[in-house]
Motif scaffolding. Structure first.
Motif: not given
Length: 140
Positions: A44-49
């Motif tokens: 899972m990504a913590l943020f998409e940036d």
């Protein structure tokens, strides 16, 4: 979840300021990278940036430009950022472990041969190119 990278950066800055252990923009970028890697390891990504491969390692440009005025000096700011408790339990130990490291040791770590930054940067040919999240997850 996921959050915006700037919100995670603000959380990290706030934690470090509150703990009386402020960090520089360079340290912030590396800690963001290690935190994102930990979440990517759990698929899972913590943020998409996106991170980009810059000369001194992986950088989230929007976060870099927000704090570049600090140069190498510690960023002492307070924010009211609320994160999910489960996310904080992953983030906080990474922040506490990495913020005490010499910043250039983190740069050297992210620059190691075979790691994601090195594969993209390629002695400057990939300067400012995106480091895909899957590559970060697989190669670190």
């Amino acid at each position: 979840m996921p959050y915006r990278a700037i919100d995670i950066a603000r959380y990290i800055i706030n934690k470090c300021t509150s703990d009386d252990h402020p960090i520089s923009n360079l340290q912030l970028q590396k800690i963001l990278y290690y935190v994102q890697k930990a979440f990517l390891d759990e698929d899972m990504a913590l943020f998409e940036d996106d991170f980009e491969a810059w000369q001194f390692g992986p950088v989230v440009p929007a976060v870099y430009y927000q704090y570049c005025g600090f140069g190498a000096t510690p960023i002492r700011m307070e924010y009211n950022i609320t994160l999910d408790d489960a996310d904080r339990m992953i983030i906080d130990p990474i922040v506490e472990k990495k913020r005490i490291l010499y910043p250039w040791d983190m740069v050297n770590d992210t620059h190691m041969e075979g790691k994601a930054w090195n594969e993209i940067y390629q002695n400057g040919q990939g300067d400012h190119h995106i480091i895909p999240q899957d590559l970060i997850r697989r190669k670190g």
